[in-house]
Each structure stands twice: as C-alpha cells, then as structure tokens.
Motif scaffolding. Structure first.
Motif: not given
Length: 182
Positions: A57-66, A82-86, A4-7
């Motif tokens: 594989d298939e993606i269940v949710s487009p929003l990861p927890k981190k 920055q706190s969203c990064l695992k 997962s990526f956040i821009f």
C-alpha cells in the motif's frame, strides 16, 4: 504487507547501493517503496545509513519508528543502530567486521562472514550483494530474478566479470539465507 529496512555501515561498503537496488526491485515488482539515504560528514569511510520501506500500500512516512530488518556492515553500525530494530525483527550481521556479542534475545540474528566470502569470490566490494542475497533467501521480500535484473542493469556498462562476481555473490547469499528462512 509493509516492511522496513535499515542498511548501515561505512562509506564505500555499498550501503547506499544495496538500499537503492532493493527499493528499485520492489518497484519493479509493482510494490510501493521509499529510499532515504543518510550520510556522515566525512567524504569516505564515514558513517553511511539508508532506510528502505516496501509496502503493498501507499507509504505515508519513509521513517519507521523501529525497523523490521537491520543490516549492519561493521561494528560501529551495529552498536549505533541495533536499538532501532523492533522485537521479532531480523538482524543481519557482517561477522567479518562485527565482533561485538549480540545482546538482543528478542530478534532473529543471521551472522555471516560476508567480507571473507566476498574475498573468496574475488572482491570484498561484493559483500553488500551477499547481504542482500541473505536477506532475499531468508525473507523472500523481493524476487531473486527481478533483483538479478537490477544487477544486470546496474553493471551493464562494466566489465562482464563484475556482473559475474555480483551474480555469484547474490547466489551465495541466497544459499545462506535459505538456511535461516522464516
């Protein structure tokens, strides 16, 4: 494999373009991908963020927890997300605009003066492509060649110089990213 990526940055910095091009490239590589844009209320210069998930594989949710990878184009984006990064993730910083000291010791950080590099190449608008190049060079998440095809498609109706600039930005970013490869 699922990443997962956040821009994140400001409107006008190419945040949404970067995310959608990454997602489309993954699809062109026969992977599953989601793209979820998020805009601030301002029309220009406000906050801009998008989340991209790439998976075999298939993606269940487009929003990861981190997220696994955080790409920030400005200081506000860095402070906000920055706190969203695992832990163990990759933090990619546009150090031309992010001057805050990194407080995370549990992530890999790549800081590059991408605005300055983009200006050297001819236009600050290529900074987002440099960041994607760094991401590709450091992680190999998508094929350089297939991403280059995405660039060709995106800029096919523009002046040839615009495509040349973006291709040069991609190459420069990949060079930087390879120096930091996992």
């Amino acid at each position: 494999m699922k990443k997962s990526f956040i821009f994140s940055g400001s409107g006008g910095q190419g945040i949404m373009s970067a995310g959608i091009m990454l997602a489309h490239t993954a699809i062109d590589m026969h992977k599953h991908s989601t793209y979820l844009p998020e805009y601030g209320p301002e029309q220009r210069g406000g906050s801009a963020k998008c989340t991209v998930v790439i998976s075999d594989d298939e993606i269940v949710s487009p929003l990861p927890k981190k997220c696994d990878n955080l790409i920030v184009m400005n200081e506000q984006a860095y402070k906000k997300h920055q706190s969203c990064l695992k832990a163990g993730g990759l933090l990619l910083i546009n150090s031309s605009l992010v001057k805050a000291e990194n407080v995370r010791t549990d992530v890999k950080v790549i800081a590059a003066d991408v605005d300055d590099i983009a200006l050297e190449l001819g236009n600050v608008k290529a900074a987002n492509i440099i960041l994607i190049g760094i991401l590709i060079g450091a992680t190999g998440i998508v094929s350089k060649d297939i991403f280059a095809q995405s660039l060709e498609e995106k800029f096919k109706n523009k002046k040839p110089e615009i495509l040349q600039l973006n291709m040069a930005a991609l190459e420069r970013g990949i060079e930087i990213g390879k120096k930091h490869a996992k």
